[in-house]
Design a protein around this motif. Structure first.
Motif, short mmCIF file in Angstrom:
data_model
loop_
_atom_site.label_atom_id
_atom_site.label_comp_id
_atom_site.label_asym_id
_atom_site.label_seq_id
_atom_site.Cartn_x
_atom_site.Cartn_y
_atom_site.Cartn_z
N UNK A 1 -9.12 6.41 26.00
CA UNK A 1 -8.91 5.50 27.13
C UNK A 1 -7.47 5.03 27.24
N UNK A 2 -6.79 4.82 26.11
CA UNK A 2 -5.47 4.20 26.16
C UNK A 2 -4.41 4.98 25.38
N UNK A 3 -4.79 5.95 24.57
CA UNK A 3 -3.78 6.66 23.80
C UNK A 3 -4.23 8.08 23.50
N UNK A 4 -3.27 8.90 23.12
CA UNK A 4 -3.56 10.27 22.75
C UNK A 4 -3.09 10.49 21.31
N UNK A 5 -3.99 10.96 20.46
CA UNK A 5 -3.65 11.17 19.06
C UNK A 5 -3.44 9.84 18.35
N UNK A 6 -2.51 9.81 17.42
CA UNK A 6 -2.16 8.58 16.72
C UNK A 6 -0.71 8.24 17.01
N UNK A 7 -0.41 6.96 16.92
CA UNK A 7 0.95 6.52 17.14
C UNK A 7 1.75 6.52 15.84
N UNK A 8 2.99 6.10 15.94
CA UNK A 8 3.87 6.03 14.78
C UNK A 8 4.35 4.60 14.59
N UNK A 9 4.69 4.28 13.34
CA UNK A 9 5.20 2.95 13.00
C UNK A 9 6.40 3.08 12.08
N UNK A 10 7.40 2.26 12.32
CA UNK A 10 8.60 2.23 11.49
C UNK A 10 9.07 0.78 11.40
N UNK A 11 9.42 0.35 10.19
CA UNK A 11 9.89 -1.02 10.03
C UNK A 11 10.77 -1.19 8.82
N UNK A 12 11.50 -2.30 8.80
CA UNK A 12 12.30 -2.65 7.63
C UNK A 12 12.47 -4.17 7.60
N UNK A 13 12.78 -4.69 6.42
CA UNK A 13 12.93 -6.14 6.26
C UNK A 13 13.79 -6.44 5.04
N UNK A 14 14.47 -7.58 5.09
CA UNK A 14 15.15 -8.15 3.94
C UNK A 14 14.38 -9.40 3.52
N UNK A 15 14.15 -9.55 2.22
CA UNK A 15 13.39 -10.69 1.73
C UNK A 15 14.12 -11.39 0.59
N UNK A 16 13.89 -12.69 0.48
CA UNK A 16 14.28 -13.46 -0.69
C UNK A 16 13.09 -13.48 -1.63
N UNK A 17 13.29 -13.09 -2.88
CA UNK A 17 12.20 -12.93 -3.85
C UNK A 17 12.28 -14.03 -4.91
N UNK A 18 11.15 -14.66 -5.15
CA UNK A 18 11.08 -15.77 -6.11
C UNK A 18 10.04 -15.44 -7.17
N UNK A 19 10.45 -15.48 -8.44
CA UNK A 19 9.56 -15.29 -9.57
C UNK A 19 9.45 -16.62 -10.32
#
Length: 289
Positions: free
Chosen positions: A119-137
């Protein structure tokens, strides 16, 4: 790092610097295996050595204060020092709280699980992302909290001979007109993200871990269609209307040896606001870097 640890162990074996040796007195021997962290602080004529975490005992903590009457007696050799950007904050209970900064990227496939794909798409789509994080232990290496800022891109191809168009206040898929050839269309969703993620490591080396968290998204999108008429190519771009401006997604990541980290992300909120388009919820999965 091994040479620095060997220096610390040797210092512990020889006792305090500058103290006169006493005949007949036996020295104590302390052996730490596979320690997590060694810290050396030198100020004027005082040196403090701290060792935390050891083999089969991650809660181990040892500290020693050494008086150095002759500062020329201290010699250092350091090689392969890692994690130089980590900031260590002493806690009142003797443990160390650690801060750091890290970069994350993901690549995967995007689907719409609660709607008929045709109904709204053909096959599967793609995803791409990136991020910077501050990490606390806050309690050692095995528990990490992350928060930061990132960007994400997901795209879905429209069914054959269909393209996205706004009719009134609602987004619909409509059919290309007769005479249009080589037709294609897609919907792209861009998100400015605020990830909030907790990671638990099941071993000291971090080879086994599970991460759970949420992604707060600020969304905007674009539709695209291309076609050919009388051997003339056309490309049309337009803003996607009616998207939910803010959504929250659930995120899970599993990291095991010999494989890249695997992630699953689910958006329980629909892509479009109520009455502004099809009720589409997003599910994506793939690998992290």
């Amino acid at each position: 790092m091994r040479k620095m640890k060997a220096f610390v162990v040797a210092a512990l074996l020889t006792g305090c610097y500058g103290l006169p040796a006493q005949a007949g007195e036996k020295g104590d021997t302390l052996v730490f295996e596979q320690v997590d962290r060694v810290r050396i602080e030198t100020r004027d004529t005082v040196q403090r050595i701290t060792v935390s975490g050891a083999k089969d005992n991650p809660e181990m903590y040892y500290t020693q204060r050494i008086a150095i009457p002759d500062t020329t007696a201290v010699r250092r050799q350091m090689m392969n020092i890692r994690d130089f950007n980590k900031v260590q904050i002493p806690r009142r209970d003797g443990k160390m709280s650690h801060w750091g900064v890290s970069f994350h990227a993901n690549l995967g496939l995007a689907t719409l699980p609660d709607i008929d794909d045709s109904e709204v798409m053909r096959g599967v789509g793609t995803e791409l992302g990136f991020a910077f994080t501050a990490d606390w232990n806050p309690f050692g290496k095995k528990n990490t909290w992350r928060a930061g800022l990132g960007l994400n891109y997901r795209t879905y191809r429209a069914p054959k001979n269909k393209y996205w168009s706004k009719e009134g206040e609602e987004m619909h898929l409509v059919t290309f007109a007769d005479g249009m050839e080589d037709c294609s269309a897609d919907l792209s969703i861009y998100s400015l993200q605020l990830p909030i993620v907790y990671t638990h490591k099941f071993d000291n080396r971090g080879r086994w871990s599970v991460s759970l968290g949420a992604l707060v998204n600020w969304n905007f999108g674009q539709t695209h269609r291309s076609y050919e008429i009388n051997n003339e190519d056309y490309d049309v771009h337009a803003a996607a209307r009616g998207l939910r401006p803010f959504t929250v997604d659930a995120l899970a990541i599993v990291d095991v040896p010999y494989l890249p980290p695997l992630y699953v992300r689910y958006a329980p909120m629909t892509v479009f606001r109520d009455g502004r388009g099809p009720k589409m919820r997003q599910l994506s999965f793939g690998i992290c870097f």
